[in-house]
Write an enzyme that holds these catalytic residues in place. Sequence first.
Site, PDB file in Angstrom:
ATOM      1  N   TYR A  45      -4.540 -12.542   5.838  1.00 37.41           N
ATOM      2  CA  TYR A  45      -5.875 -12.280   6.394  1.00 37.41           C
ATOM      3  C   TYR A  45      -6.986 -12.522   5.376  1.00 37.41           C
ATOM      4  O   TYR A  45      -8.162 -12.537   5.733  1.00 37.41           O
ATOM      5  CB  TYR A  45      -5.967 -10.860   6.980  1.00 37.41           C
ATOM      6  CG  TYR A  45      -5.740  -9.722   6.015  1.00 37.41           C
ATOM      7  CD1 TYR A  45      -6.653  -9.417   5.007  1.00 37.41           C
ATOM      8  CD2 TYR A  45      -4.611  -8.922   6.131  1.00 37.41           C
ATOM      9  CE1 TYR A  45      -6.447  -8.367   4.132  1.00 37.41           C
ATOM     10  CE2 TYR A  45      -4.387  -7.859   5.267  1.00 37.41           C
ATOM     11  CZ  TYR A  45      -5.313  -7.589   4.270  1.00 37.41           C
ATOM     12  OH  TYR A  45      -5.084  -6.547   3.414  1.00 37.41           O
ATOM     13  N   GLU A  46      -6.613 -12.705   4.104  1.00 39.49           N
ATOM     14  CA  GLU A  46      -7.658 -12.954   3.105  1.00 39.49           C
ATOM     15  C   GLU A  46      -8.140 -14.396   3.152  1.00 39.49           C
ATOM     16  O   GLU A  46      -9.280 -14.689   2.813  1.00 39.49           O
ATOM     17  CB  GLU A  46      -7.137 -12.623   1.705  1.00 39.49           C
ATOM     18  CG  GLU A  46      -6.854 -11.131   1.531  1.00 39.49           C
ATOM     19  CD  GLU A  46      -6.168 -10.831   0.211  1.00 39.49           C
ATOM     20  OE1 GLU A  46      -6.754 -11.130  -0.836  1.00 39.49           O
ATOM     21  OE2 GLU A  46      -5.037 -10.301   0.238  1.00 39.49           O
ATOM     22  N   ALA A  71       2.902  -0.626   3.976  1.00 41.40           N
ATOM     23  CA  ALA A  71       2.458   0.458   4.845  1.00 41.40           C
ATOM     24  C   ALA A  71       2.378  -0.130   6.246  1.00 41.40           C
ATOM     25  O   ALA A  71       1.984  -1.282   6.406  1.00 41.40           O
ATOM     26  CB  ALA A  71       1.095   0.974   4.405  1.00 41.40           C
ATOM     27  N   HIS A  91      -8.121  -5.044  -8.413  1.00 42.36           N
ATOM     28  CA  HIS A  91      -6.824  -5.301  -9.030  1.00 42.36           C
ATOM     29  C   HIS A  91      -6.561  -6.792  -9.086  1.00 42.36           C
ATOM     30  O   HIS A  91      -6.634  -7.493  -8.088  1.00 42.36           O
ATOM     31  CB  HIS A  91      -5.717  -4.601  -8.256  1.00 42.36           C
ATOM     32  CG  HIS A  91      -5.855  -3.116  -8.278  1.00 42.36           C
ATOM     33  ND1 HIS A  91      -5.799  -2.392  -9.433  1.00 42.36           N
ATOM     34  CD2 HIS A  91      -6.080  -2.224  -7.296  1.00 42.36           C
ATOM     35  CE1 HIS A  91      -5.982  -1.114  -9.160  1.00 42.36           C
ATOM     36  NE2 HIS A  91      -6.166  -0.983  -7.868  1.00 42.36           N
ATOM     37  N   HIS A 123      -8.642   1.889   6.872  1.00 44.80           N
ATOM     38  CA  HIS A 123      -7.886   1.638   5.649  1.00 44.80           C
ATOM     39  C   HIS A 123      -7.807   2.919   4.817  1.00 44.80           C
ATOM     40  O   HIS A 123      -6.772   3.225   4.211  1.00 44.80           O
ATOM     41  CB  HIS A 123      -8.554   0.510   4.863  1.00 44.80           C
ATOM     42  CG  HIS A 123      -7.727   0.026   3.712  1.00 44.80           C
ATOM     43  ND1 HIS A 123      -6.414  -0.392   3.856  1.00 44.80           N
ATOM     44  CD2 HIS A 123      -8.009  -0.091   2.398  1.00 44.80           C
ATOM     45  CE1 HIS A 123      -5.934  -0.750   2.669  1.00 44.80           C
ATOM     46  NE2 HIS A 123      -6.889  -0.582   1.775  1.00 44.80           N
ATOM     47  N   MET A 129       0.383  -5.957   8.546  1.00 41.82           N
ATOM     48  CA  MET A 129      -0.343  -7.210   8.271  1.00 41.82           C
ATOM     49  C   MET A 129       0.235  -7.978   7.091  1.00 41.82           C
ATOM     50  O   MET A 129      -0.477  -8.748   6.451  1.00 41.82           O
ATOM     51  CB  MET A 129      -1.820  -6.898   7.999  1.00 41.82           C
ATOM     52  CG  MET A 129      -2.506  -6.111   9.094  1.00 41.82           C
ATOM     53  SD  MET A 129      -4.194  -5.713   8.623  1.00 41.82           S
ATOM     54  CE  MET A 129      -4.594  -4.436   9.816  1.00 41.82           C
ATOM     55  N   SER A 130       1.502  -7.755   6.782  1.00 36.45           N
ATOM     56  CA  SER A 130       2.059  -8.409   5.588  1.00 36.45           C
ATOM     57  C   SER A 130       3.539  -8.714   5.795  1.00 36.45           C
ATOM     58  O   SER A 130       4.031  -8.765   6.918  1.00 36.45           O
ATOM     59  CB  SER A 130       1.873  -7.491   4.376  1.00 36.45           C
ATOM     60  OG  SER A 130       2.686  -6.341   4.498  1.00 36.45           O
ATOM     61  N   SER A 160       0.846  -1.197   0.000  1.00 39.65           N
ATOM     62  CA  SER A 160       0.000   0.000   0.000  1.00 39.65           C
ATOM     63  C   SER A 160       0.879   1.242   0.000  1.00 39.65           C
ATOM     64  O   SER A 160       1.811   1.348   0.794  1.00 39.65           O
ATOM     65  CB  SER A 160      -0.876   0.045   1.247  1.00 39.65           C
ATOM     66  OG  SER A 160      -1.649  -1.112   1.345  1.00 39.65           O
ATOM     67  N   HIS A 197      -2.730 -11.465   1.024  1.00 38.50           N
ATOM     68  CA  HIS A 197      -2.425 -11.371   2.455  1.00 38.50           C
ATOM     69  C   HIS A 197      -2.965 -12.589   3.186  1.00 38.50           C
ATOM     70  O   HIS A 197      -3.988 -13.160   2.791  1.00 38.50           O
ATOM     71  CB  HIS A 197      -3.077 -10.125   3.055  1.00 38.50           C
ATOM     72  CG  HIS A 197      -2.569  -8.836   2.486  1.00 38.50           C
ATOM     73  ND1 HIS A 197      -3.086  -8.279   1.342  1.00 38.50           N
ATOM     74  CD2 HIS A 197      -1.577  -8.014   2.912  1.00 38.50           C
ATOM     75  CE1 HIS A 197      -2.428  -7.152   1.078  1.00 38.50           C
ATOM     76  NE2 HIS A 197      -1.508  -6.971   2.012  1.00 38.50           N
ATOM     77  N   ASN A 221       0.590   5.846  10.100  1.00 33.83           N
ATOM     78  CA  ASN A 221      -0.190   6.255  11.278  1.00 33.83           C
ATOM     79  C   ASN A 221       0.579   5.864  12.531  1.00 33.83           C
ATOM     80  O   ASN A 221       1.462   5.008  12.475  1.00 33.83           O
ATOM     81  CB  ASN A 221      -1.567   5.558  11.283  1.00 33.83           C
ATOM     82  CG  ASN A 221      -1.435   4.049  11.198  1.00 33.83           C
ATOM     83  OD1 ASN A 221      -1.232   3.502  10.107  1.00 33.83           O
ATOM     84  ND2 ASN A 221      -1.511   3.388  12.331  1.00 33.83           N
TER      85      ASN A 221
HETATM   86  N1  HPA Z   1      -1.616  -1.719  11.943  1.00 41.35           N
HETATM   87  C1  HPA Z   1      -1.543  -2.732  11.054  1.00 41.35           C
HETATM   88  N2  HPA Z   1      -1.337  -2.550   9.775  1.00 41.35           N
HETATM   89  C2  HPA Z   1      -1.171  -1.300   9.338  1.00 41.35           C
HETATM   90  C3  HPA Z   1      -1.222  -0.191  10.207  1.00 41.35           C
HETATM   91  C4  HPA Z   1      -1.463  -0.418  11.584  1.00 41.35           C
HETATM   92  O1  HPA Z   1      -1.522   0.499  12.419  1.00 41.35           O
HETATM   93  N3  HPA Z   1      -1.018   0.912   9.457  1.00 41.35           N
HETATM   94  C5  HPA Z   1      -0.845   0.490   8.174  1.00 41.35           C
HETATM   95  N4  HPA Z   1      -0.928  -0.853   8.102  1.00 41.35           N
END
Ligand code: HPA
Length: 272
Positions: free
Chosen positions: A86-87, A114, A62, A245, A209-210, A31, A84, A233
């Site tokens: 989580y999918e 990200a 995509h 997201h 998460m990746s 991301s 991922h 963040n």
């Molecule tokens: N947690 C998990 N995955 C993320 C975060 C987060 O705060 N920010 C971007 N991907």
Amino acid sequence: MNLADAIDASRDRLRQRLGARAPRTAILLGSGWGALADQVTDAVDVPYAELPAFPRLRVGGHAGLLRAGCIGARDVIVLAGRQHAYETGEADGMKGAIRTLAAAGVTTLIQTNAAGSCDERMRPGELMLISDHLNLPQRSPLCGEPGDERFVDMGDAYTAALRTAAQAAARAAGIPLHEGVYAWFLGPQFETPAEIRMARLLGAHAVGMSTVPETLLARHAGLQVLALSLLTNMAAGMDTQPLSHAQTLACARAGQAQALRLLQAVLAALPA
Ligand code: HPA
């Protein structure tokens, strides 16, 4: 088709599409990093759908695209789209893709993602080089693998020499680059503030998460790994802003130009 046959077929198809190109570096876009694909010159596109070992993706419309070409003077393969854990609940979604890259001659995987910062000194919009990881779900895409190679040494998961080169490139380009430990959470829900306190106690600097499953697959396949996080963040409980997201993507867009500049500088600086 079993996985081994799918990897052979994907390697053959890829070689056919690549022609005389022999990229040794692959970049997996997370991301916020997607615009790197636009910087590939002399590009050849191979949709994942043409590569039987690659995942079938349906997120955000995509389907997944492999783009081979040049960034600066370097021959690269750029992968836009990952599956991922989580999918599906399984950590092995990128197994066939990473093994295909290895079979086609790739020796270095650069991962991008990200992530949320859980270190007050690392702020949204900034970049972090991953020095090590915490596999908090304790899931592995290598479960069920035969042979002694499955006992992968993770002591140098993120190759030290590549990290040194990346830091030097960042300094030369005037781009601040933190370095720290990435904690993998399975997701797809964001973490709780208590989970972030736990991750901090365990030594994490960023959470996401990746990335970790792909690192395990790449190391098992003999690839070197370099990984970069765009911090989008402050992690849960460290800021009053709710996590979403949409917020991740908005901040990723804001940080994207610098992230891409860093990646270009790193690509130019890596050993041949
Ligand atoms: N947690 C998990 N995955 C993320 C975060 C987060 O705060 N920010 C971007 N991907």
